[in-house]
Structure formats: structure tokens, C-alpha cells
Design a protein around this motif. Structure first.
Motif, PDB file in Angstrom:
ATOM      1  N   PRO A  74       0.794  -1.239   0.000  1.00 60.12           N
ATOM      2  CA  PRO A  74       0.000   0.000   0.000  1.00 60.12           C
ATOM      3  C   PRO A  74       0.822   1.283   0.000  1.00 60.12           C
ATOM      4  CG  PRO A  74      -0.063  -1.036   2.161  1.00 60.12           C
ATOM      5  CD  PRO A  74       0.649  -1.995   1.250  1.00 60.12           C
ATOM      6  N   GLN A  75       2.102   1.190   0.365  1.00 62.96           N
ATOM      7  CA  GLN A  75       2.905   2.405   0.463  1.00 62.96           C
ATOM      8  C   GLN A  75       4.209   2.270  -0.306  1.00 62.96           C
ATOM      9  OE1 GLN A  75       3.401   2.673   4.727  1.00 62.96           O
ATOM     10  NE2 GLN A  75       1.628   4.028   4.916  1.00 62.96           N
ATOM     11  N   ALA A  76       4.670   3.382  -0.820  1.00 64.80           N
ATOM     12  CA  ALA A  76       6.033   3.518  -1.322  1.00 64.80           C
ATOM     13  C   ALA A  76       6.752   4.440  -0.340  1.00 64.80           C
ATOM     14  CB  ALA A  76       6.042   4.112  -2.722  1.00 64.80           C
ATOM     15  N   THR A  77       8.059   4.280  -0.232  1.00 67.79           N
ATOM     16  CA  THR A  77       8.827   5.129   0.679  1.00 67.79           C
ATOM     17  C   THR A  77      10.055   5.684  -0.038  1.00 67.79           C
ATOM     18  OG1 THR A  77      10.135   3.274   1.531  1.00 67.79           O
ATOM     19  CG2 THR A  77       8.104   3.855   2.735  1.00 67.79           C
ATOM     20  N   PHE A  78      10.488   6.842   0.426  1.00 65.02           N
ATOM     21  CA  PHE A  78      11.727   7.442  -0.047  1.00 65.02           C
ATOM     22  C   PHE A  78      12.497   7.926   1.163  1.00 65.02           C
ATOM     23  CE2 PHE A  78      14.339  11.079  -1.156  1.00 65.02           C
ATOM     24  CZ  PHE A  78      15.085  10.569  -2.201  1.00 65.02           C
ATOM     25  N   LEU A  80      14.356   4.661  -3.070  1.00 63.88           N
ATOM     26  CA  LEU A  80      12.923   4.631  -3.338  1.00 63.88           C
ATOM     27  C   LEU A  80      12.475   3.175  -3.324  1.00 63.88           C
ATOM     28  CD1 LEU A  80      10.251   6.001  -4.250  1.00 63.88           C
ATOM     29  CD2 LEU A  80      11.072   5.748  -6.614  1.00 63.88           C
ATOM     30  N   THR A  81      11.484   2.878  -2.483  1.00 62.51           N
ATOM     31  CA  THR A  81      10.942   1.524  -2.398  1.00 62.51           C
ATOM     32  C   THR A  81       9.524   1.526  -2.929  1.00 62.51           C
ATOM     33  OG1 THR A  81      12.307   1.035  -0.470  1.00 62.51           O
ATOM     34  CG2 THR A  81      10.423  -0.415  -0.870  1.00 62.51           C
ATOM     35  N   ILE A  82       9.301   0.726  -3.956  1.00 65.15           N
ATOM     36  CA  ILE A  82       7.980   0.522  -4.544  1.00 65.15           C
ATOM     37  C   ILE A  82       7.792  -0.969  -4.711  1.00 65.15           C
ATOM     38  CG2 ILE A  82       6.471   0.930  -6.540  1.00 65.15           C
ATOM     39  CD1 ILE A  82       8.118   3.420  -7.177  1.00 65.15           C
ATOM     40  N   LYS A  83       6.665  -1.480  -4.258  1.00 64.37           N
ATOM     41  CA  LYS A  83       6.298  -2.881  -4.477  1.00 64.37           C
ATOM     42  C   LYS A  83       7.368  -3.839  -3.942  1.00 64.37           C
ATOM     43  CE  LYS A  83       4.135  -5.587  -8.136  1.00 64.37           C
ATOM     44  NZ  LYS A  83       3.829  -5.632  -9.580  1.00 64.37           N
ATOM     45  N   GLY A  84       8.036  -3.427  -2.865  1.00 59.21           N
ATOM     46  CA  GLY A  84       9.043  -4.265  -2.236  1.00 59.21           C
ATOM     47  C   GLY A  84      10.426  -4.170  -2.837  1.00 59.21           C
ATOM     48  N   PHE A  85      10.600  -3.405  -3.914  1.00 56.27           N
ATOM     49  CA  PHE A  85      11.901  -3.215  -4.543  1.00 56.27           C
ATOM     50  C   PHE A  85      12.460  -1.864  -4.128  1.00 56.27           C
ATOM     51  CE2 PHE A  85       9.613  -6.086  -7.322  1.00 56.27           C
ATOM     52  CZ  PHE A  85      10.577  -7.005  -7.724  1.00 56.27           C
ATOM     53  N   THR A  86      13.719  -1.853  -3.710  1.00 56.05           N
ATOM     54  CA  THR A  86      14.380  -0.608  -3.324  1.00 56.05           C
ATOM     55  C   THR A  86      15.503  -0.334  -4.304  1.00 56.05           C
ATOM     56  OG1 THR A  86      13.866  -0.989  -0.998  1.00 56.05           O
ATOM     57  CG2 THR A  86      15.625   0.601  -1.479  1.00 56.05           C
ATOM     58  N   ARG A  87      15.464   0.848  -4.887  1.00 57.53           N
ATOM     59  CA  ARG A  87      16.478   1.263  -5.852  1.00 57.53           C
ATOM     60  C   ARG A  87      16.844   2.722  -5.576  1.00 57.53           C
ATOM     61  NH1 ARG A  87      16.181  -3.436  -6.269  1.00 57.53           N
ATOM     62  NH2 ARG A  87      15.613  -4.695  -8.083  1.00 57.53           N
ATOM     63  N   ARG A  88      18.048   3.078  -6.006  1.00 61.56           N
ATOM     64  CA  ARG A  88      18.541   4.446  -5.845  1.00 61.56           C
ATOM     65  C   ARG A  88      17.905   5.345  -6.908  1.00 61.56           C
ATOM     66  NH1 ARG A  88      23.281   7.389  -4.134  1.00 61.56           N
ATOM     67  NH2 ARG A  88      23.844   8.939  -5.695  1.00 61.56           N
ATOM     68  N   VAL A  89      17.546   6.553  -6.494  1.00 58.84           N
ATOM     69  CA  VAL A  89      16.981   7.568  -7.378  1.00 58.84           C
ATOM     70  C   VAL A  89      17.752   8.862  -7.157  1.00 58.84           C
ATOM     71  CG1 VAL A  89      14.930   8.968  -7.837  1.00 58.84           C
ATOM     72  CG2 VAL A  89      14.676   6.565  -7.308  1.00 58.84           C
ATOM     73  N   GLU A  90      17.981   9.601  -8.238  1.00 57.83           N
ATOM     74  CA  GLU A  90      18.560  10.937  -8.123  1.00 57.83           C
ATOM     75  C   GLU A  90      17.578  11.952  -8.669  1.00 57.83           C
ATOM     76  OE1 GLU A  90      22.443  11.523  -9.750  1.00 57.83           O
ATOM     77  OE2 GLU A  90      23.376  10.224  -8.245  1.00 57.83           O
ATOM     78  N   LEU A  91      17.379  13.016  -7.910  1.00 59.08           N
ATOM     79  CA  LEU A  91      16.479  14.099  -8.308  1.00 59.08           C
ATOM     80  C   LEU A  91      17.259  15.410  -8.359  1.00 59.08           C
ATOM     81  CD1 LEU A  91      13.483  13.239  -5.952  1.00 59.08           C
ATOM     82  CD2 LEU A  91      13.653  12.732  -8.396  1.00 59.08           C
TER      83      LEU A  91
END
Length: 192
Positions: free
Chosen positions: A98-102, A120-131
């Protein structure tokens, strides 16, 4: 560097920046958006309206941190059928996730712009993001609250988060683009 406990801003290397401390993101004035392509041509925009986030502004801008929780069921792309599909197990699987986290991991800053990196974690997968982030300024709202405003953007490959549903097109290519553009427009209120 100058700082004041009561001022909502401070000057760092000749540039006005928000004061040190916690700033709570106002979900009513937060645009956490995304843009993908349909048929590899048409831009389709969406956003999440359920956002709970805090920005901590460090004494040194590089010591700043961001944490966010996104209600994935709050996705809104302007089309009910598409939103229901995005909530389904073929995409976000909000029943199970139900949630994504950053959570930010590093900040580099120069003047009023910088780069925010994080997990960034979506659907149980955590990956690095650059903004890429820009500080847009400060305002005092009609109720006396200090607000600070940021804009951010980046790109991700949705398949890195297990969002792999797609359909091949007879003419070549796929129905939904892998590359997704992220855009954030954030107002945060100073916590006292």
C-alpha cells in the motif's frame, strides 16, 4: 553563514536558503507526479495525492534529509479504469504494497540548486533515485506559517521496481514506456 532561530530563511555563501530544522510537506500543496508514454507517443500524466513527508534542512545544506511515505492507492491519472489498473497486482499491487517510501542518502548543493539521492521503495523493490532539486523561495501564508518551496525532477526505469506489465504493439515497441519522468512541486511548512 548566518542563522537566526526566528527567521524562516538564512544566508549561506550569499544565497538565501531555508532555516535549519524540520519542514513538514503540506500534502494539499504537494504535487508528486509522473509522466509516461502510451503507444510510445502520447504523454500520460499522473500524481499521488497521499503524501506524508518531512524535509530536514541541515546547518550545511549537504546535511539535509528527506523522508516520504506515499499512499499508492491515491494514484490519480484522470482516468478511473487506468487508475484501477495501476492499483492492481499488474502494477503497484496496493493490496500487498500500500505504500512507497523514499529516504534520502545524500545531498549535493550549489546556490539554490542541488541533487538529492535516495532509496525509493515501490512494491518491495528498493532502488537508488537521483532528483535535481531547486529551492524556489519562501512565503508566509495567511495563518502566519512559514513555507518553503522546492521543485524536483528525475527519470527512472519503472521495470527496476518490478513494474513490468506491458503489451507489444504490432507496429513495434510497447504500449507503455519503461522510462518514467518524475516531477515534484513541494510546499513545506516550518515545524516549531
Amino acid at each position: 553563514m548566518t542563522s537566526s532561530a526566528t527567521s524562516p530563511t538564512r544566508t549561506v555563501d550569499g544565497v538565501e536558503l531555508p532555516a535549519v530544522g524540520d519542514w513538514k510537506v503540506d500534502p494539499g500543496h504537494a504535487e508528486v507526479g509522473f509522466l509516461g508514454r502510451h503507444f510510445m507517443l502520447t504523454k500520460v500524466r499522473g500524481r499521488f495525492t497521499g503524501v506524508d513527508a518531512t524535509v530536514y534542512i541541515g546547518e550545511r545544506p549537504e546535511d539535509s534529509k528527506v523522508t516520504a511515505v506515499i499512499d499508492m492507492a491515491s494514484v490519480n491519472s484522470g482516468d478511473t479504469a487506468r487508475d484501477d489498473h495501476l492499483r492492481s497486482a499488474e502494477f503497484f499491487d496496493v493490496a500487498e504494497h500500500p505504500q512507497a517510501t523514499f529516504t534520502s542518502t545524500s545531498v549535493s548543493w550549489n546556490g539554490t540548486s542541488g541533487t538529492l539521492a535516495g532509496d525509493l521503495t515501490i512494491k518491495g523493490f528498493t532502488r537508488r533515485v537521483e532528483l535535481d532539486v531547486d529551492y524556489l523561495g519562501h512565503a508566509k501564508d495567511p495563518w502566519g506559517n512559514d513555507r518553503t518551496v522546492f521543485s524536483a525532477r528525475g527519470k527512472i526505469n519503472r521495470e527496476d521496481w518490478g513494474l513490468t506489465w506491458n503489451m507489444a504493439l504490432e507496429t513495434g515497441g510497447f504500449l507503455v514506456s519503461k522510462e518514467i519522468e518524475l516531477s515534484l512541486e513541494i510546499e513545506a511548512v516550518r515545524e516549531v
